[in-house]
Design an enzyme around this catalytic site. Structure first.
Site, PDB file in Angstrom:
ATOM      1  N   ASP A   1       0.871  -1.282  -0.131  1.00 40.03           N
ATOM      2  CA  ASP A   1      -0.097   0.118   0.012  1.00 40.03           C
ATOM      3  C   ASP A   1       0.815   1.433  -0.083  1.00 40.03           C
ATOM      4  O   ASP A   1       1.974   1.223   0.156  1.00 40.03           O
ATOM      5  CB  ASP A   1      -0.851   0.194   1.305  1.00 40.03           C
ATOM      6  CG  ASP A   1      -0.346  -0.420   2.531  1.00 40.03           C
ATOM      7  OD1 ASP A   1       0.895   0.143   2.635  1.00 40.03           O
ATOM      8  OD2 ASP A   1      -0.806  -1.460   3.387  1.00 40.03           O
TER       9      ASP A   1
ATOM     10  N   ASP B   1       0.911   6.014 -13.513  1.00 39.84           N
ATOM     11  CA  ASP B   1       0.566   5.189 -14.538  1.00 39.84           C
ATOM     12  C   ASP B   1      -0.693   5.775 -15.275  1.00 39.84           C
ATOM     13  O   ASP B   1      -1.507   5.956 -14.546  1.00 39.84           O
ATOM     14  CB  ASP B   1       0.291   3.740 -14.208  1.00 39.84           C
ATOM     15  CG  ASP B   1       0.764   2.718 -15.369  1.00 39.84           C
ATOM     16  OD1 ASP B   1       0.539   2.768 -16.523  1.00 39.84           O
ATOM     17  OD2 ASP B   1       1.586   1.859 -14.861  1.00 39.84           O
TER      18      ASP B   1
ATOM     19  N   ASP C   1       0.109   3.548 -20.421  1.00 36.00           N
ATOM     20  CA  ASP C   1      -0.224   2.130 -20.523  1.00 36.00           C
ATOM     21  C   ASP C   1      -0.544   1.851 -22.238  1.00 36.00           C
ATOM     22  O   ASP C   1      -1.496   2.532 -22.482  1.00 36.00           O
ATOM     23  CB  ASP C   1      -1.234   1.783 -19.643  1.00 36.00           C
ATOM     24  CG  ASP C   1      -1.553   0.178 -19.521  1.00 36.00           C
ATOM     25  OD1 ASP C   1      -0.613  -0.523 -19.249  1.00 36.00           O
ATOM     26  OD2 ASP C   1      -2.504  -0.353 -20.073  1.00 36.00           O
TER      27      ASP C   1
ATOM     28  N   GLU D   1       4.233   3.039 -23.293  1.00 35.04           N
ATOM     29  CA  GLU D   1       4.550   1.700 -23.281  1.00 35.04           C
ATOM     30  C   GLU D   1       3.871   1.093 -24.893  1.00 35.04           C
ATOM     31  O   GLU D   1       2.644   1.494 -25.042  1.00 35.04           O
ATOM     32  CB  GLU D   1       3.502   0.904 -22.451  1.00 35.04           C
ATOM     33  CG  GLU D   1       4.056  -0.502 -22.180  1.00 35.04           C
ATOM     34  CD  GLU D   1       2.768  -1.419 -21.928  1.00 35.04           C
ATOM     35  OE1 GLU D   1       3.177  -2.811 -21.584  1.00 35.04           O
ATOM     36  OE2 GLU D   1       1.745  -1.090 -21.891  1.00 35.04           O
TER      37      GLU D   1
ATOM     38  N   HIS E   1       6.821  -4.998 -14.276  1.00 31.49           N
ATOM     39  CA  HIS E   1       5.777  -5.884 -13.586  1.00 31.49           C
ATOM     40  C   HIS E   1       5.176  -6.894 -14.679  1.00 31.49           C
ATOM     41  O   HIS E   1       4.410  -7.711 -14.208  1.00 31.49           O
ATOM     42  CB  HIS E   1       4.671  -4.876 -13.249  1.00 31.49           C
ATOM     43  CG  HIS E   1       4.095  -4.259 -14.105  1.00 31.49           C
ATOM     44  ND1 HIS E   1       4.580  -3.311 -14.919  1.00 31.49           N
ATOM     45  CD2 HIS E   1       2.675  -4.449 -14.610  1.00 31.49           C
ATOM     46  CE1 HIS E   1       3.604  -2.787 -15.796  1.00 31.49           C
ATOM     47  NE2 HIS E   1       2.404  -3.505 -15.845  1.00 31.49           N
ATOM     48  N   ASP E   2       5.481  -6.808 -15.819  1.00 35.86           N
ATOM     49  CA  ASP E   2       5.054  -7.850 -16.852  1.00 35.86           C
ATOM     50  C   ASP E   2       6.066  -8.815 -17.360  1.00 35.86           C
ATOM     51  O   ASP E   2       5.901  -9.642 -18.185  1.00 35.86           O
ATOM     52  CB  ASP E   2       4.596  -7.051 -18.221  1.00 35.86           C
ATOM     53  CG  ASP E   2       3.312  -5.988 -17.904  1.00 35.86           C
ATOM     54  OD1 ASP E   2       2.771  -6.464 -17.014  1.00 35.86           O
ATOM     55  OD2 ASP E   2       3.058  -5.104 -18.579  1.00 35.86           O
TER      56      ASP E   2
HETATM   57  C1  GLC Z   1      -0.166  -2.916 -20.020  1.00 33.73           C
HETATM   58  C2  GLC Z   1       0.386  -3.445 -18.556  1.00 33.73           C
HETATM   59  C3  GLC Z   1      -0.182  -4.580 -18.220  1.00 33.73           C
HETATM   60  C4  GLC Z   1      -1.673  -4.612 -18.351  1.00 33.73           C
HETATM   61  C5  GLC Z   1      -2.007  -4.204 -20.053  1.00 33.73           C
HETATM   62  C6  GLC Z   1      -3.426  -3.773 -19.784  1.00 33.73           C
HETATM   63  O1  GLC Z   1       0.637  -4.104 -20.964  1.00 33.73           O
HETATM   64  O2  GLC Z   1       1.704  -3.128 -18.342  1.00 33.73           O
HETATM   65  O3  GLC Z   1       0.147  -5.034 -16.790  1.00 33.73           O
HETATM   66  O4  GLC Z   1      -2.171  -6.028 -18.186  1.00 33.73           O
HETATM   67  O5  GLC Z   1      -1.406  -3.080 -20.348  1.00 33.73           O
HETATM   68  O6  GLC Z   1      -3.573  -2.704 -19.111  1.00 33.73           O
HETATM   69 CA    CA Z   2      -1.753  -3.430   3.052  1.00 32.94          CA
END
Ligand code: GLC
Ligand code: CA
Length: 560
Positions: free
Chosen positions: A34, A103, A205, A260, A332-333
């Site tokens: 958090d 983001d 994103d 991205e 994170h992907d």
């Molecule tokens: C981007 C994000 C990913 C998400 C996807 C849809 O690729 O990095 O984590 O699942 O977009 O928002």
């Molecule tokens: Ca927490």
């Protein structure tokens, strides 16, 4: 010739640290990371030396895709905290010289966003056109043959109104209709709301997918990407929308923006990041992330170092003075870089993690460090599909089962590439659940937390953490900074399958970056004179005239 260095921007010399809030640090024992948990760790991040934090989404969300499905763009998810916490995070980071980049997830919203609930309610609702609704084909089937990243088809039928809506991701992530001016204005307004709080910018994103061609043509390419990508990625509409966004919003602030953008070429990269075009600061390419897998067979394949050199050098050279790069191994992907591109065995984990860091932080562009990368966190071994959390892992598993793969080979694939490897909790210390939570973590920690954790790393001057700190400090100030930020890149010995070497040159100074990708001791000669060593992942190095002995995974930076 116009040079990027003649118009310096603060983000040229920045280093970014990415936080995936759910997995970073839990302050209240509910098992979920958090915002107060992030605030507790700001000193740790400041000591690493970065000056930007990119925060994955903390907005209100039903969490179908862990926050990449937003139901209120101007509120915080209660499991992460509240707006006062967010304001406190921005303020506390600022005190430490760190800007917060949020983001921006606007290709789609959540299906629980009031905009979509209204849009779905009837054919003539004023918000109907805010999303992408189409009639079925004559036989009742979907409007076209596009695939989704998370489900077989990109279209979902709404029984009540008899139309399909488009979702390139899960069916709980309906695509917004950027062709509608009101949608764009609502998004720009929301961006002003956040930027006025003093944000450092946005990571956007899948921003290259916002432009959908008006005729929604069928896909014709099925052996690459996700069917339909040739129509909805990197088209002329995206660039129009981004220039409008820049003019109406971004140009009023001094911010870092990173798009991205899967499926991009270096030419696309120039279109997005050339400062004269006024779109975004930089983009994330994915070209190097595909080199260790056979994309359409969903099977891992050994990395060919010469391919990695070809891809990374192409981006280094083709954007030089024509745009701006971002450089990264992890997010994170993506599965953990030390497991994919280094060697995560006990013997070589630390040294190879430092090697990867050295290679990347020597490059041109803004470097990104993903939480836990500075600790050499590894992929986890999952023994059963039920242990994975990510909806994409479950979708891929199902797809592989349907086409007749064995559960073992599907599991092997996911153990290499699942997004969950990035999302296992950060390992803070050797106590239960790695000190991430006092409760039960939403995703189990990696078994190696007793030996791989931040407490050990910050009390060992030879740790990966301090190696990263050194690399970051070299870029952010001092006598090599300009060369690391603005120097021209030149790849050396492109055909060498074991050693990656390149130089960076600026105003008469040249740096040599050299990295051994094997566990063998190797000798190389670059025909350059080693004047001074400024980074080394071993205590010493051996060279004679212009030749150097490289120990297993040794990586150095020299002034030459
Ligand atoms: C981007 C994000 C990913 C998400 C996807 C849809 O690729 O990095 O984590 O699942 O977009 O928002
Ligand atoms: Ca927490």
């Amino acid at each position: 010739m116009f040079a990027i260095a003649d118009d310096p921007k603060w983000w040229h010399s920045a280093v970014v640290y990415q936080i995936y809030p759910r997995s970073f640090n839990d302050s209240n024992g509910d098992g979920i990371g958090d915002i107060p948990g992030i605030i507790q760790k700001l000193d740790y991040i400041q000591t690493l030396g970065v000056n930007v934090i990119w925060l994955s989404p903390v907005y209100k969300s039903p969490m179908d895709d862990n926050g990449y499905d937003i139901s209120d763009y101007c509120d915080i998810a209660p499991e992460f905290g509240n707006m006062a916490d967010m304001d406190e995070l921005i303020a506390q980071a600022k005190v430490r010289g760190i800007k917060i980049v949020m983001d921006l997830v606007v290709n789609h919203s959540s299906d629980e966003h009031p905009w979509f609930i209204e849009s779905k309610s009837s054919l003539d609702n004023p918000k109907r056109d805010w999303y992408i609704w189409k009639d079925p084909k004559a036989d009742g089937s979907a409007p076209n043959n596009w695939d989704s990243f998370f489900t077989p088809s990109a279209w979902e039928l709404d029984e009540t109104t008899g139309q399909y809506y488009l979702h390139l991701f899960s069916k709980k992530q309906p695509d917004l209709n950027w062709a509608n001016t009101e949608v764009r204005q609502a998004i720009y307004e929301m961006m002003h709301f956040w930027l006025k709080k003093g944000l450092g910018g946005f990571r956007m994103d899948v921003i290259n997918m916002i432009g959908k061609p008006a005729d929604y043509p069928d896909a014709t390419i099925f052996d690459q990407g996700v069917a339909g990508w040739e129509h909805w990625s990197n088209n002329v509409l995206v660039h129009q929308y981004l220039r409008e966004m820049n003019q109406q919003v971004l140009s009023h602030y001094d911010v870092l923006t990173v798009g991205e953008t899967p499926f991009t070429t270096t030419l696309d990269g120039r279109f997005y990041s050339d400062p004269a075009r006024k779109e975004v600061s930089m983009i994330f390419t994915f070209e190097h992330m595909g080199l260790d897998r056979e994309e359409h067979n969903a099977r891992p394949k050994a990395l060919d170092l010469t391919e990695l050199k070809t891809v990374l050098s192409k981006w280094q050279d083709e954007l030089y003075n024509k745009g701006w790069n971002s450089v990264y191994w992890n997010n994170h992907d993506q599965a953990r870089c030390v497991s994919r591109f280094g060697n995560d065995s006990d013997a070589y984990r630390v040294i190879s993690a430092k090697m990867l860091g050295t290679l990347l932080h020597g490059m041109s562009g803004t470097p990104y460090v993903y939480q836990g990368e500075e600790l050499g966190m590894c992929n986890k071994v999952f023994s059963d599909i039920s242990q994975f959390d990510d909806l994409m892992a479950h979708f891929h598993y199902k797809k592989m089962m349907e086409r007749g793969d064995t559960p073992e080979s599907a599991l092997e694939y996911l153990n290499h590439f699942s997004r969950d490897h990035a999302r296992i909790p950060v390992q803070w210390d050797g106590s239960e659940h790695a000190g991430f939570t006092t409760g039960t973590p939403w995703l189990a920690v990696n078994d190696n937390f007793e030996t791989v954790n931040a407490q050990l790393a910050t009390s060992d001057e030879n740790s990966i953490y301090y190696h990263y700190q050194h690399l970051i400090n070299l870029r952010r100030g001092g006598e090599y900074s300009d060369t690391l930020v603005y120097g021209k890149h030149c790849l050396l010995q492109a055909d060498d399958p074991q050693v990656y070497a390149y130089t960076r040159s600026y105003k008469g100074q040249t740096l040599l970056i050299v990295a051994n990708f094997t566990d063998q001791q190797l000798s190389r000669d670059f025909g350059l004179e080693f004047k001074q060593n400024i980074s080394n992942n071993y205590a010493d190095y051996q060279c004679k005239a212009s030749s150097i002995e490289l120990k297993a995974y040794q990586a150095c930076i020299f002034v030459v």
